[in-house]
Design a protein around this motif. Structure first.
Motif, mmCIF file in Angstrom:
data_model
loop_
_atom_site.group_PDB
_atom_site.id
_atom_site.type_symbol
_atom_site.label_atom_id
_atom_site.label_comp_id
_atom_site.label_asym_id
_atom_site.label_seq_id
_atom_site.Cartn_x
_atom_site.Cartn_y
_atom_site.Cartn_z
ATOM 1 N N LEU A 119 -7.555 -1.824 2.932
ATOM 2 C CA LEU A 119 -7.539 -2.445 2.321
ATOM 3 C C LEU A 119 -9.152 -2.812 1.922
ATOM 4 O O LEU A 119 -9.246 -3.219 0.701
ATOM 5 C CB LEU A 119 -7.071 -4.046 1.853
ATOM 6 C CG LEU A 119 -5.376 -3.897 1.847
ATOM 7 C CD1 LEU A 119 -4.809 -4.484 1.838
ATOM 8 C CD2 LEU A 119 -5.197 -2.803 0.742
ATOM 9 N N TRP A 142 -5.984 7.138 -0.082
ATOM 10 C CA TRP A 142 -4.399 6.442 0.565
ATOM 11 C C TRP A 142 -3.290 7.543 1.532
ATOM 12 O O TRP A 142 -3.227 8.200 -0.002
ATOM 13 C CB TRP A 142 -4.326 5.441 0.055
ATOM 14 C CG TRP A 142 -4.866 3.975 0.633
ATOM 15 C CD1 TRP A 142 -6.642 3.959 0.812
ATOM 16 C CD2 TRP A 142 -5.110 2.503 -0.252
ATOM 17 N NE1 TRP A 142 -7.395 3.261 0.189
ATOM 18 C CE2 TRP A 142 -5.879 2.220 -0.148
ATOM 19 C CE3 TRP A 142 -3.898 2.410 -0.995
ATOM 20 C CZ2 TRP A 142 -5.968 0.879 -0.382
ATOM 21 C CZ3 TRP A 142 -4.633 0.472 -0.725
ATOM 22 C CH2 TRP A 142 -5.231 -0.376 -0.573
ATOM 23 N N ALA A 199 1.061 -1.081 -0.474
ATOM 24 C CA ALA A 199 0.285 0.013 0.182
ATOM 25 C C ALA A 199 0.941 0.973 0.061
ATOM 26 O O ALA A 199 0.577 2.064 -0.741
ATOM 27 C CB ALA A 199 -1.029 -0.459 1.196
ATOM 28 N N SER A 245 -4.438 3.608 5.592
ATOM 29 C CA SER A 245 -5.201 2.824 3.916
ATOM 30 C C SER A 245 -5.635 1.820 4.660
ATOM 31 O O SER A 245 -5.491 1.551 5.188
ATOM 32 C CB SER A 245 -3.895 2.452 3.448
ATOM 33 O OG SER A 245 -3.003 1.044 3.882
ATOM 34 N N THR A 286 0.349 5.253 -2.008
ATOM 35 C CA THR A 286 -0.434 6.913 -0.819
ATOM 36 C C THR A 286 0.006 7.839 -2.154
ATOM 37 O O THR A 286 0.967 8.005 -3.042
ATOM 38 C CB THR A 286 0.237 6.653 -0.075
ATOM 39 O OG1 THR A 286 1.815 6.809 -0.345
ATOM 40 C CG2 THR A 286 0.541 5.364 0.600
#
Length: 670
Positions: free
Chosen positions: A665, A658, A561, A663, A565
């Motif tokens: 998912l 994000w 992740a 973040s 961002t």
């Protein structure tokens, strides 16, 4: 009792809330590798072992009031570590030795608070057993496991989606301060309950036998086997099924549930039922390893099998638990076994094995220990039958392990992944060489003829990235960037005078791309390779002026992740020419990353276009793929007419972009 229960509940809840929280803090520094979670579990299990060792020493050597004094002093000292936070300076050395770096940053960030939290369960039980003669302290252990499970399940649902990492840190630190107050109050209460004539270390009652070394060895072996199977099956779920936090939490929650059921009341471990279910669990895992199953069935079957394994291991542990006088030794052996299992899977196996052999080893240990615990109560013919069954199952597991490496010309494994290279013949244009991570193709190349130089799979000329490269100015040399190497397929687009700069975190990928594929060697372009996490390397470099920067650094379907961002996008855009294109590969079986791309593009004033390619049966070398091209609105308006079929991505209403601190998912699950 309420004060003891509150202290135990708070400590266990905080103990398991900090695990995913601190893992998320440091995940970007190690390339988002799934091994970060496994290495974190090794650290947490080792800290648990140290905590139980401290409690055993405290209980065996110090008088009751001195125990309270020493523990209270350490609790106050641990407040100096608040608020918990990972030191960013570790990023500079993370790539040199990622395993040691993970352990080091965790020790510096949460070492002392986590150690003291880990001592609370057995210490409170020992003090409770001393204060309430004849009472059973083991139910406090069940309460601690319940709190642990609630902490794990609440993090991805109630904490991660709503709080940035910094906010999580402050809330956890406040909770820890509350725990210190509760534990201090319990220590003061325990102090007052000890009469002066009892102010000596507790002596062993004459009618309580000491556990033998065989007892201790069996306790540790049962705990170790459950730990090995937990980590090995978690790896299978997160790598080969879906790499989302829920599938980190689900196995650990089942593992803790087995503790709750077994320790709360032994009747929950219905021995004949779970021993009868054990062969079915072995068969189910064998079916998955041999043939695979549809994803929902695979998740259900692995979860059910793990629960059976844990119930058998922990149920047999509870059947052998000692008198409360020896509970600290009992928990010490449990934590020793858990730590050994974690170290075997997280540290030893990646260094010693070319494939994931730890799962067959864990399965065989479970079968072997089942034979051992049943041995004394069986007649000769049953013993012979069990030995034959164990030998047959061992042979079968050996065949399964052999299949992990058979048919591959290379298998390699390290902290970041397991890679395998095979050769296949799918008809015209002949033999090809394929690199895979788990079940995901990371690039392939035909071995002869003109097809050897043609980009294929997710990078073929019809793909989004292929079309983007052809849309670049062709009258001058191009500078291309690539985050994530794979087999090096994109190098096939390089022309004489072009420069292709490649960022790759895994040195084994770079070695295999050079030794078993020729895209890099055959490319007329100048090839530059940078070993390290792509984002971290780009942050340190001056502007590169890329015409196109391709981002494809995902392991299997795992999504680091930190590469997606707002801050990461800002870094990528800084390295582009004003008319440059950022190409992001978002093909994924489980996650819809379009909202992430749309939100990031909108935030930075860019246009995001989706180019989705469906597989063409007439061109089997070209795979279906989803690429998002991010560029300025002016560049998007100037694209050639053949690129006008890109789908503009609009931000999803209410979707939160994000960032490095946030973040989620769950918000992008398909």
């Amino acid at each position: 009792m309420p004060l003891f229960a509150l202290t135990v509940f708070l400590s266990a809840f905080l103990l398991f809330q900090i695990q995913p929280m601190v893992a998320k803090m440091i995940l970007p520094w190690f390339g988002g590798a799934s091994s970060v979670w496994s290495t974190c579990l090794v650290f947490f299990q080792a800290e648990l072992l140290l905590g139980y060792l401290y409690v055993h020493w405290l209980h065996e050597t110090l008088a009751p009031r001195r125990q309270a004094l020493l523990h209270a002093a350490l609790l106050l000292l641990s407040l100096l570590a608040l608020p918990v936070a990972a030191d960013p300076s570790w990023k500079e050395t993370a790539q040199a030795n990622p395993t040691l770096s993970v352990l080091g940053v965790l020790a510096a960030a949460v070492g002392l608070p986590y150690l003291l939290l880990s001592t609370t369960g057995p210490l409170m039980q020992a003090w409770y057993a001393r204060a309430f003669a004849g009472a059973t302290p083991y139910r406090l252990y069940a309460l601690s496991n319940l709190a642990s499970m609630l902490a794990l399940l609440s993090y991805p649902v109630l904490v991660e989606p709503f709080l940035a990492v910094q906010g999580q840190s402050w809330m956890w630190s406040a909770g820890y301060a509350l725990f210190v107050a509760a534990c201090g109050a319990t220590a003061w209460w325990s102090w007052r309950q000890v009469p002066s004539e009892r102010e000596t270390a507790t002596a062993l009652p004459p009618d309580v036998p000491r556990p033998t070394w065989r007892d201790c060895l069996l306790w540790a072996a049962l705990a170790m086997t459950a730990s090995i199977l937990l980590l090995a099956l978690t790896r299978h779920l997160t790598q080969d099924v879906a790499p989302v936090p829920f599938l980190w939490v689900l196995p650990l929650a089942l593992y803790l549930l087995s503790f709750i059921l077994c320790f709360d009341a032994p009747r929950y471990y219905v021995r004949p039922l779970f021993l009868a279910a054990l062969p079915a669990a072995f068969f189910g895992i064998d079916r998955i390893l041999d043939e695979g199953l549809p994803v929902p069935w695979m998740i259900a079957l692995i979860s059910a099998a793990l629960f059976v394994f844990c119930m058998v291991c922990h149920g047999e542990l509870v059947r052998r638990k000692p008198h409360p006088r020896h509970l600290t030794l009992f928990y010490l052996m449990l934590s020793l076994g858990g730590a050994l299992g974690g170290m075997f899977v997280g540290l030893v196996a990646p260094a010693a094995f070319p494939a994931y052999f730890e799962l067959p080893i864990g399965l065989f240990l479970c079968a072997l220990l089942t034979v051992i615990v049943l041995w004394r109560g069986l007649r000769l013919h049953w013993r012979l039958l069990l030995v034959l069954a164990l030998a047959g199952y061992g042979w079968r597991l050996g065949m399964v392990s052999k299949e992990f490496v058979d048919g591959y010309i290379v298998t390699a494994r390290n902290f970041y992944s397991q890679l395998r290279v095979s050769e296949r013949h799918d008809g015209d244009p002949g033999w090809k060489r394929v690199m895979v991570h788990g079940r995901i193709n990371h690039g392939e190349q035909y071995l002869a003829g003109e097809a050897r130089h043609v980009p294929n799979t997710y990078y073929c000329e019809e793909s989004g990235v292929g079309r983007a490269i052809f849309a670049l100015p062709q009258a001058r040399p191009l500078k291309l960037g690539m985050v994530g190497l794979g087999a090096g397929t994109l190098a096939a687009y390089g022309r004489s005078g072009d420069t292709l700069r490649i960022y790759e975190i895994n040195d084994q990928v770079l070695q295999l791309a050079n030794s078993h594929f020729s895209y890099l060697a055959d490319s007329p372009a100048r090839i530059e390779t940078v070993l390290g996490d792509g984002r971290l390397m780009l942050e340190r470099e001056p502007d590169q002026g890329f015409d196109l920067l391709a981002l494809d650094a995902f392991s299997g379907d795992a999504i680091p992740a930190h590469l997606l961002t707002l801050e990461a996008m800002q870094t990528y855009l800084r390295h582009l020419r004003p008319d440059g294109i950022l190409a992001v590969h978002i093909t994924n079986r489980y996650l819809d990353l379009q909202p992430v791309m749309a939100a990031a593009a909108r935030h930075h004033g860019r246009t995001a276009l989706l180019y989705a390619l469906e597989k063409d049966e007439d061109n089997p070398a070209c795979y279906s793929s989803d690429w998002v091209l991010i560029m300025t609105p002016e560049r998007a308006a100037a694209l050639p007419l053949v690129m006008n079929d890109g789908e503009p991505l609009a931000p999803r209403p209410g979707f939160r972009p994000w960032t490095d601190g946030f973040s989620n998912l769950f918000s992008v699950l398909k």
